[in-house]
Write a protein that holds these residues in place. Sequence first.
Motif, PDB file in Angstrom:
ATOM      1  N   ILE A  46       0.903  -1.075  -0.116  1.00 29.66           N
ATOM      2  CA  ILE A  46      -0.052   0.110  -0.179  1.00 29.66           C
ATOM      3  C   ILE A  46       0.763   1.330  -0.046  1.00 29.66           C
ATOM      4  CG2 ILE A  46      -1.664   1.310   1.445  1.00 29.66           C
ATOM      5  CD1 ILE A  46      -2.904  -1.155  -0.016  1.00 29.66           C
ATOM      6  N   SER A  47       2.153   1.311   0.670  1.00 29.51           N
ATOM      7  CA  SER A  47       2.844   2.394   0.709  1.00 29.51           C
ATOM      8  C   SER A  47       3.564   2.512  -0.509  1.00 29.51           C
ATOM      9  CB  SER A  47       4.298   2.218   1.528  1.00 29.51           C
ATOM     10  OG  SER A  47       5.161   2.995   1.606  1.00 29.51           O
ATOM     11  N   LYS A  48       3.720   1.579  -1.409  1.00 30.85           N
ATOM     12  CA  LYS A  48       4.172   1.687  -2.806  1.00 30.85           C
ATOM     13  C   LYS A  48       3.313   2.613  -3.608  1.00 30.85           C
ATOM     14  CE  LYS A  48       6.415  -0.899  -6.356  1.00 30.85           C
ATOM     15  NZ  LYS A  48       7.112  -2.208  -6.882  1.00 30.85           N
ATOM     16  N   ILE A  49       2.141   1.846  -3.597  1.00 22.54           N
ATOM     17  CA  ILE A  49       0.755   2.685  -4.311  1.00 22.54           C
ATOM     18  C   ILE A  49       0.763   4.191  -4.040  1.00 22.54           C
ATOM     19  CG2 ILE A  49      -1.620   2.471  -4.816  1.00 22.54           C
ATOM     20  CD1 ILE A  49      -1.381  -0.493  -4.508  1.00 22.54           C
ATOM     21  N   THR A  50       0.645   4.249  -2.791  1.00 21.44           N
ATOM     22  CA  THR A  50       0.201   5.600  -2.458  1.00 21.44           C
ATOM     23  C   THR A  50       1.412   6.866  -2.140  1.00 21.44           C
ATOM     24  OG1 THR A  50       0.408   5.172  -0.110  1.00 21.44           O
ATOM     25  CG2 THR A  50      -1.721   4.876  -0.996  1.00 21.44           C
ATOM     26  N   LYS A  51       2.502   6.006  -2.149  1.00 21.11           N
ATOM     27  CA  LYS A  51       3.856   6.897  -1.986  1.00 21.11           C
ATOM     28  C   LYS A  51       3.924   7.370  -0.576  1.00 21.11           C
ATOM     29  CE  LYS A  51       5.489   6.222  -6.097  1.00 21.11           C
ATOM     30  NZ  LYS A  51       4.689   5.413  -6.622  1.00 21.11           N
ATOM     31  N   SER A  52       3.193   6.680   0.345  1.00 21.12           N
ATOM     32  CA  SER A  52       3.246   7.413   1.771  1.00 21.12           C
ATOM     33  C   SER A  52       4.251   6.493   2.311  1.00 21.12           C
ATOM     34  CB  SER A  52       2.041   7.176   2.443  1.00 21.12           C
ATOM     35  OG  SER A  52       0.856   7.589   1.877  1.00 21.12           O
ATOM     36  N   LYS A  53       5.091   7.231   3.203  1.00 28.75           N
ATOM     37  CA  LYS A  53       6.157   6.549   3.900  1.00 28.75           C
ATOM     38  C   LYS A  53       5.829   5.438   4.836  1.00 28.75           C
ATOM     39  CE  LYS A  53       9.540  10.521   3.720  1.00 28.75           C
ATOM     40  NZ  LYS A  53      10.438  11.455   4.513  1.00 28.75           N
ATOM     41  N   TYR A  54       4.534   5.830   5.552  1.00 31.41           N
ATOM     42  CA  TYR A  54       4.148   4.837   6.688  1.00 31.41           C
ATOM     43  C   TYR A  54       2.882   4.414   6.426  1.00 31.41           C
ATOM     44  CZ  TYR A  54       8.233   7.041   8.746  1.00 31.41           C
ATOM     45  OH  TYR A  54       9.522   7.148   8.961  1.00 31.41           O
ATOM     46  N   VAL A  55       2.429   3.079   6.670  1.00 29.75           N
ATOM     47  CA  VAL A  55       0.998   2.629   6.606  1.00 29.75           C
ATOM     48  C   VAL A  55       0.981   1.733   7.504  1.00 29.75           C
ATOM     49  CG1 VAL A  55      -0.532   1.193   5.224  1.00 29.75           C
ATOM     50  CG2 VAL A  55       0.943   2.630   3.992  1.00 29.75           C
ATOM     51  N   VAL A  56      -0.270   1.809   8.380  1.00 26.43           N
ATOM     52  CA  VAL A  56      -0.740   1.233   9.504  1.00 26.43           C
ATOM     53  C   VAL A  56      -2.059   0.503   9.137  1.00 26.43           C
ATOM     54  CG1 VAL A  56      -1.162   1.020  11.992  1.00 26.43           C
ATOM     55  CG2 VAL A  56       0.553   2.909  11.169  1.00 26.43           C
ATOM     56  N   ALA A  57      -1.952  -0.667   8.806  1.00 29.60           N
ATOM     57  CA  ALA A  57      -3.139  -1.723   8.495  1.00 29.60           C
ATOM     58  C   ALA A  57      -4.151  -2.014   9.730  1.00 29.60           C
ATOM     59  CB  ALA A  57      -2.809  -2.936   7.645  1.00 29.60           C
ATOM     60  N   LEU A  58      -5.398  -1.554   9.536  1.00 31.88           N
ATOM     61  CA  LEU A  58      -6.350  -1.829  10.527  1.00 31.88           C
ATOM     62  C   LEU A  58      -7.524  -2.535  10.275  1.00 31.88           C
ATOM     63  CD1 LEU A  58      -6.133   1.914  11.958  1.00 31.88           C
ATOM     64  CD2 LEU A  58      -4.753  -0.017  12.991  1.00 31.88           C
ATOM     65  N   ASN A  59      -8.458  -2.726  11.313  1.00 33.86           N
ATOM     66  CA  ASN A  59      -9.454  -3.803  10.809  1.00 33.86           C
ATOM     67  C   ASN A  59     -10.530  -3.113  10.307  1.00 33.86           C
ATOM     68  OD1 ASN A  59     -10.642  -2.382  13.133  1.00 33.86           O
ATOM     69  ND2 ASN A  59     -10.750  -4.114  14.240  1.00 33.86           N
ATOM     70  N   SER A  60     -10.627  -1.817  10.075  1.00 30.76           N
ATOM     71  CA  SER A  60     -11.790  -1.044   9.271  1.00 30.76           C
ATOM     72  C   SER A  60     -11.413   0.443   8.974  1.00 30.76           C
ATOM     73  CB  SER A  60     -13.019  -1.126  10.069  1.00 30.76           C
ATOM     74  OG  SER A  60     -13.030  -0.331  11.045  1.00 30.76           O
ATOM     75  N   GLY A  61     -11.960   0.796   8.005  1.00 31.99           N
ATOM     76  CA  GLY A  61     -11.708   2.308   7.689  1.00 31.99           C
ATOM     77  C   GLY A  61     -12.413   3.065   8.915  1.00 31.99           C
ATOM     78  N   THR A  62     -13.136   2.779   9.510  1.00 36.67           N
ATOM     79  CA  THR A  62     -13.779   3.629  10.774  1.00 36.67           C
ATOM     80  C   THR A  62     -12.840   3.490  11.724  1.00 36.67           C
ATOM     81  OG1 THR A  62     -16.087   3.031   9.955  1.00 36.67           O
ATOM     82  CG2 THR A  62     -15.770   3.914  12.447  1.00 36.67           C
ATOM     83  N   SER A  63     -12.333   2.480  11.899  1.00 37.25           N
ATOM     84  CA  SER A  63     -11.117   2.326  13.008  1.00 37.25           C
ATOM     85  C   SER A  63      -9.774   3.470  12.644  1.00 37.25           C
ATOM     86  CB  SER A  63     -10.413   0.864  13.233  1.00 37.25           C
ATOM     87  OG  SER A  63     -11.513   0.101  13.714  1.00 37.25           O
ATOM     88  N   ALA A  64      -9.710   3.454  11.507  1.00 35.68           N
ATOM     89  CA  ALA A  64      -8.423   4.261  11.123  1.00 35.68           C
ATOM     90  C   ALA A  64      -8.836   5.697  11.379  1.00 35.68           C
ATOM     91  CB  ALA A  64      -8.243   3.729   9.300  1.00 35.68           C
TER      92      ALA A  64
END
Length: 383
Positions: A63-81
């Motif tokens: 996901i970091s590669k697609i978005t060009k974001s340095k950091y990605v934290v994967a969570l259990n839902s978009g609402t949690s994010a």
Amino acid sequence: MQEKYIKEFEIIKLIKKVHKNKKKIELHPPAIGKWETYEVSKAIKNKSISTYGQTTPLFEKKISKITKSKYVVALNSGTSALQLSIIASGIRYNEEVLIPALNFIASANSVIYNNSIPHFIESDNNLGIDTSKLDKYLSLISYIKNNTCYNKITKRIIKAIIPTHVFGHISNMGELMKLCKKYKLILIEDASEALGSYYKNKHAGTFGKIGVLSFNGNKIMTTGAGGAVITNSKNLADRVRFLSTTSKSYRKNNLIYNEVGYNYKMPSLNAAMGIGQLKKFEEIKKNKKNLFKQYEKVFSNYRNIKVIKSPKNCESNYWLNAIKLKNTNFSKLFDIANRENIQIRKIWSLISMGKAYRKYPKMKLNISNNLSKSIICIPSGAR
């Protein structure tokens, strides 16, 4: 040239034509195939299924590669994010957060979870925030003191804004960022629907300090259930990761809990499905755009129907296609669709109209109200 009004039965007929007269046409079924089966089976074989598995960090890198974001934290839902992004951004009790009223409920709920105040704002005809009206509105109801925006009426701080990139169409980020600077607002991007969407070649969710993605079962790519926080700030990423893993720390081989945390980390089994999905992500995006073009073509000769398209400077992922209708009997349209086994749905009702949300502040929402009554989402599954 648009010449005539389209009838309800013709809308359904043309949707069927685009989808080659399938017997059942779902709104947005997940595109699951061999790659997902392979990756999930591999994760199970390697016992990489829980939040401690090794698949989740690999998914975050992709996901970091697609978005060009340095950091990605994967969570259990978009609402949690969204919830953890609000906390990590330092939004406090009773502070106001500006949110479009024409919106999925998650952003408003996430603000309320934090004991903060959703403040509902107007959309434009592209489904983004009406930045011109918002500027005029804030100039009347707010003032800046000590680098902080205050609401003259409620006496509360207006702390942040959460734009939602509806159906993958990115808001006017240039004007929105100017407003954030002018009114000292924190920008949290709800890019839940916009993985693979770009504004001036910059990925959705990367304009502010923090952004949010969703990988729910109906999104452009799915982990079954899931979401992510994306950011270029190590401090924010570390904070979200800490909060999402029950705020635990270690001291002399003991687990220490000094702060209330959340069990929100994405399990590796979900991440494995996401890795399988990403192997065909470019193909999915291509199919999405082609589907939009087909809809645009078949509906082009009618006066009272408009296919919602990517706004200026936005390269949309066309996650969910939608049409804006005039002079249409919606009850009749839905009756015909149901008989023909075609799933369509209205865009959301305004959040501010819900019983639990009427007490919160809001702008005049004339455009949002009109859009809410006139837009229908149509089948958009990747084929």
